[in-house]
Design an enzyme around this catalytic site. Structure first.
Site: not given
Length: 477
Positions: A150, A264
């Site tokens: 992340d 992402e």
């Protein structure tokens, strides 16, 4: 000594698995959890008891078990509705999965931490992966699951996460977003546009204007048109971020060496909202540069603060989200990602209404808050110490977060009865104070906190399950 003579404190029956004639299971002993291998135990390191090898939950044994049981390896999940279940402590995955298994059509992303969070908890990307994997094994979860590296900002971070086996990579180019461009006048924007890294963008100012100023773009009945100012603002604000995201994507693709992965793009941790026109611009330019992504996190209108509900104009949010969702379908399809997604209950209906199942709900810190809830109910003295320390640390620790809690509004630990301690976690200010001070708290109380959660693991799993039940019900109800 035979295994049946060993002092087993607890067994985990869901963990029982067999591959090529070798049996695997998880037990708890007085020394902690142990992997039991009965059969071909090559590659595992442990102590032998009769025909069984008892193995501590080390990185070596985690890697060996992943080699034997394919379902313990994360994989891409595609466009399925997904929920990111970040875990700052390590033992939360069983609680996450107990909620996930009760709903149909939701794919879990179980290993999910940012480099910033790992720095504060003292964990490595491999520890995060292994902790999630042991939880998957304990619960006997056989369905696909993902692992999210992340908020990556550097190529070196990408390499660490590739080596650890992650399947989903969230790149955060927020440091390259020019927030000043959000309100700058046209003459300033023009200077900023001329200074963009045009070689990295494989573009020029003239070609950019030809693509956008001479065209009107239809998105499911919505007509998007740029003038000189809106185009210059979008390019100045996001041009460097787009170049950085494309560079990170190419590096990731090379590092993966042909293995499949998901990407992402996150521009949510910026000072100013992403307008629908800017969203269209970012997605169009990324696509032009050959980037393929499964989800994108704009900076939505309003405030998505940590661990509390949406703050802002819900009508404006709903109107803009309808446009964001249409853009995601037309230029993808890809999922809209909800960062700092925990507890945004007033905003969830808009996602369901406009994006349907093209959503990735990303949570992290509230699993830590649920750990504190379990501690409040089982070890009230420890919770009081943590709350008092968090109140001391909040002003410093809040610096890297967008939060608005005021510690003066939080109940003092010596003013609350044991039975009411958990209610601090239901207060806006209490939640944020406890949320953002996790790094400091773990530095001071980490061993004590983890030992308490280990002793009361079912209370922790119950709290997590109830917490995620409430979140997932909105999307699948």
């Amino acid at each position: 000594m035979k295994l049946e003579e060993y002092a087993v404190v607890k067994t985990y029956p869901r963990s029982a698995a067999e591959a090529d004639g070798t049996a695997f299971s998880l037990i708890r002993t007085a020394e902690g959890k142990r992997l039991v291998v009965q059969g071909d135990d090559r590659g595992f390191v442990g102590d032998r008891y009769g025909t069984a090898l008892l193995c501590p939950l080390t990185p070596v044994n985690a890697a060996a078990l992943r080699e034997r049981l394919a379902w313990l390896r994360p994989q891409p999940l595609g466009l399925k509705l997904s929920a990111g279940c970040g875990d700052r402590l390590g033992p939360a995955t069983p609680g996450h999965l107990r909620a996930i298994q009760k709903v149909e059509g939701v794919a879990p992303i179980l290993a999910q931490q940012s480099m910033r969070e790992n720095a504060r908890t003292g964990r490595s990307v491999q520890q995060v992966m292994d902790d999630a994997m042991w939880g998957v094994f304990q619960e006997g979860w056989r369905e696909p699951w993902g692992a999210d590296a992340d908020h990556l900002k550097t190529e070196a971070d990408v390499d660490l996460c590739v080596a650890a086996g992650y399947s989903f990579f969230t790149v955060d180019p927020g440091d390259h977003v020019d927030n000043e461009a959000h309100t700058a006048p046209l003459e300033v924007l023009e200077d900023k546009v001329r200074a963009l890294p045009w070689a990295d963008l494989d573009d020029s100012p003239d070609r950019l204007q030809e693509r956008y100023l001479a065209n009107e773009f239809e998105v499911e009945g919505l007509r998007l048109a740029y003038d000189e100012t809106t185009l210059a603002r979008a390019a100045a604000k996001y041009g460097r971020a787009i170049a950085h995201a494309a560079r990170m994507y190419r590096h990731l693709a090379s590092a993966m060496g042909g293995r499949s992965f998901e990407f992402e793009v996150s521009v949510d941790e910026t000072e100013t909202p992403t307008s629908p026109l800017e969203h269209y611009f970012v997605a169009s330019e990324l696509r032009r540069l050959g980037v393929q992504w499964v989800s994108l996190a704009p900076r939505y209108a309003g405030r998505f603060e940590k661990g509390v509900d949406y703050i802002g104009d819900l009508d404006l949010f709903d109107r803009e989200l309808a446009q964001h969702a249409a853009i995601a379908r037309v230029l993808g399809p890809y999922k809209l990602s909800i960062h700092s997604g925990s507890d945004k209950f007033s905003a969830y209906p808009s996602y369901v209404r406009h994006a349907g199942r093209l959503v990735h709900l990303k949570t992290a810190g509230t699993s830590y808050l649920e750990a504190l809830r379990a501690i409040a109910g089982t070890e009230p003295g420890l919770f009081r110490k943590i709350l008092a320390f968090a109140l001391e640390r909040y002003d410093e620790d809040r610096a890297t977060y967008h939060v608005s809690a005021e510690p003066d509004r939080v109940s003092r630990p010596d003013e609350v009865a044991d039975v009411d301690l958990a209610r601090v976690l239901d207060q806006f200010d209490g939640r944020e104070v406890l949320h953002v001070t996790f790094g400091s708290v773990l530095s001071r109380f980490g061993k004590e906190l983890l030992a308490a959660l280990d002793e009361h693991e079912e209370a922790y799993y119950d709290a997590l399950e109830a917490h995620f039940d409430r979140h997932l019900a909105v999307f699948v109800g």
